[in-house]
Enzyme design. Structure first.
Site, PDB file in Angstrom:
ATOM      1  N   TYR A   5       0.852  -1.194   0.000  1.00  0.00           N
ATOM      2  CA  TYR A   5       0.000   0.000   0.000  1.00  0.00           C
ATOM      3  C   TYR A   5       0.882   1.237   0.000  1.00  0.00           C
ATOM      4  O   TYR A   5       1.248   1.797   1.048  1.00  0.00           O
ATOM      5  CB  TYR A   5      -0.947  -0.005   1.196  1.00  0.00           C
ATOM      6  CG  TYR A   5      -1.965  -1.132   1.176  1.00  0.00           C
ATOM      7  CD1 TYR A   5      -2.237  -1.845   0.005  1.00  0.00           C
ATOM      8  CD2 TYR A   5      -2.663  -1.488   2.317  1.00  0.00           C
ATOM      9  CE1 TYR A   5      -3.165  -2.867  -0.025  1.00  0.00           C
ATOM     10  CE2 TYR A   5      -3.603  -2.518   2.299  1.00  0.00           C
ATOM     11  CZ  TYR A   5      -3.845  -3.205   1.142  1.00  0.00           C
ATOM     12  OH  TYR A   5      -4.758  -4.223   1.111  1.00  0.00           O
TER      13      TYR A   5
ATOM     14  N   SER B 123     -12.927  -4.006   0.590  1.00  0.00           N
ATOM     15  CA  SER B 123     -13.816  -3.145  -0.213  1.00  0.00           C
ATOM     16  C   SER B 123     -15.282  -3.487   0.044  1.00  0.00           C
ATOM     17  O   SER B 123     -16.060  -3.665  -0.900  1.00  0.00           O
ATOM     18  CB  SER B 123     -13.492  -3.266  -1.709  1.00  0.00           C
ATOM     19  OG  SER B 123     -12.271  -2.663  -2.019  1.00  0.00           O
TER      20      SER B 123
ATOM     21  N   LEU C 157     -17.684  -1.720   0.910  1.00  0.00           N
ATOM     22  CA  LEU C 157     -18.610  -0.683   0.450  1.00  0.00           C
ATOM     23  C   LEU C 157     -18.496  -0.459  -1.053  1.00  0.00           C
ATOM     24  O   LEU C 157     -19.084   0.475  -1.592  1.00  0.00           O
ATOM     25  CB  LEU C 157     -18.353   0.626   1.209  1.00  0.00           C
ATOM     26  CG  LEU C 157     -18.454   0.523   2.733  1.00  0.00           C
ATOM     27  CD1 LEU C 157     -18.107   1.849   3.390  1.00  0.00           C
ATOM     28  CD2 LEU C 157     -19.843   0.061   3.158  1.00  0.00           C
TER      29      LEU C 157
ATOM     30  N   GLY D 125     -15.429  -0.240  -2.800  1.00  0.00           N
ATOM     31  CA  GLY D 125     -14.166   0.319  -3.240  1.00  0.00           C
ATOM     32  C   GLY D 125     -14.120   1.830  -3.108  1.00  0.00           C
ATOM     33  O   GLY D 125     -15.149   2.490  -2.934  1.00  0.00           O
TER      34      GLY D 125
ATOM     35  N   ALA E 200     -17.777   3.747  -3.088  1.00  0.00           N
ATOM     36  CA  ALA E 200     -18.402   3.673  -1.767  1.00  0.00           C
ATOM     37  C   ALA E 200     -19.453   4.759  -1.561  1.00  0.00           C
ATOM     38  O   ALA E 200     -20.513   4.521  -0.988  1.00  0.00           O
ATOM     39  CB  ALA E 200     -17.332   3.750  -0.677  1.00  0.00           C
ATOM     40  N   GLY E 201     -19.162   5.978  -2.034  1.00  0.00           N
ATOM     41  CA  GLY E 201     -20.100   7.080  -1.837  1.00  0.00           C
ATOM     42  C   GLY E 201     -21.402   6.912  -2.579  1.00  0.00           C
ATOM     43  O   GLY E 201     -22.423   7.497  -2.197  1.00  0.00           O
TER      44      GLY E 201
END
Length: 285
Positions: free
Chosen positions: A53, A207, A209, A211, A215-216
């Site tokens: 990451y 992930s 939600l 990704g 997610a939004g």
């Protein structure tokens, strides 16, 4: 915060996926530290990271270093189970590559130990199968790390049922977690979730939600989640995580976050109780 178990360790029912704080679109360090601290304040005691990451080739382990700094600067940092991973790489050109060789995994673990500043990693996970390396060889390296005390618990990620059974056999029944993609839009890991439930192995949806980029928009993409969220006066994202928690006591979602308000909302999902009718509607969505 309600709790669940990963092996012998009790953790918060909702964890924190730290990846968004180190890859494309990452925030500045101050906001990242504030996000981890908000998670701890909300009762989160599981943080998922990985040496891969990062953005640039010369910053391998950026996320591990960031997590270690955040934990060291909070009075509850010592209570957190840090789960990290090895076997994935980022050359720095935006791509993701693989190295599941035993030599690499052992070297990666040593580097993760240094970055995290610990004598043993709480949970070490083989990140993703490498088609060039026999899976048994990769998991065998993780077993050796476990036997040597370099890691306290072993997990795998991105694994199918056959690999879950194989890994558990190689580890002598000591496989404690499976981390697979699972969300309202990606439900093909249901067989792995059911197998983990059967074997008593923690299932960590990554992930959950949808990704970072999706997610939004979870509520607009999945009307049932938005409808039930409105009924409860909460976000569709919180409904999504509560739905996952209701699937099995082995499920421990690790939603990603890079803002304090996001992880606070996710952590609150552990308190949301959905009815059997609502769960059935979400299953069918």
């Amino acid at each position: 915060m309600h709790t669940r178990r990963i092996g012998d360790v009790e953790v918060s029912a909702i964890g924190l996926g730290a990846m968004p704080m180190s890859i494309e679109g990452r925030p500045d360090e101050a906001r990242s530290l504030a996000t981890v601290h908000a998670a701890l304040d909300a009762g989160v005691t599981l943080i998922d990271t990985a040496d891969a990451y990062h953005l640039h080739a010369d910053e391998v382990g950026h996320n591990e270093t960031l997590v270690a700094k955040a934990l060291a600067s909070h009075d509850r940092g010592a209570d957190v189970l840090v789960a990290t991973k090895g076997g994935h790489l980022r050359p720095g050109d935006g791509s993701w590559t693989l190295d599941g060789s035993p030599r690499h995994l052992k070297e990666a673990c040593e580097a993760s130990l240094r970055r995290l500043g610990v004598e043993a990693i709480g949970l070490y996970q083989f990140h993703r199968p490498d088609p060039r390396v026999p899976y048994a060889d990769s998991v065998g390296a993780v077993r050796e790390l476990l036997d040597e005390g370099k890691i306290l618990a072993a997990g795998i990620s991105n694994a199918d049922p056959g690999r879950i059974r194989l890994a558990n056999d190689i580890l002598g029944g000591r496989l404690v977690s499976v981390q697979n993609q699972f969300s309202p839009a990606f439900r093909s890991s249901e067989p792995e979730l059911r197998l983990c439930d059967e074997l008593g192995i923690a299932f960590l949806p990554w992930s959950p939600l949808g990704g970072i980029s999706r997610a939004g928009g979870l509520g607009s993409a999945h009307a049932s989640f938005a409808r039930i969220a409105e009924r409860h006066g909460v976000s569709p994202q919180r409904v999504c995580l509560a739905w996952m928690l209701a699937k099995s006591p082995v499920v421990v979602p690790i939603p990603g976050a890079s803002r304090p308000e996001t992880i606070r909302d996710s952590a609150a999902a552990a308190e949301l109780v959905l009815t059997a009718e609502e769960l059935a509607e979400l299953d069918a969505a």
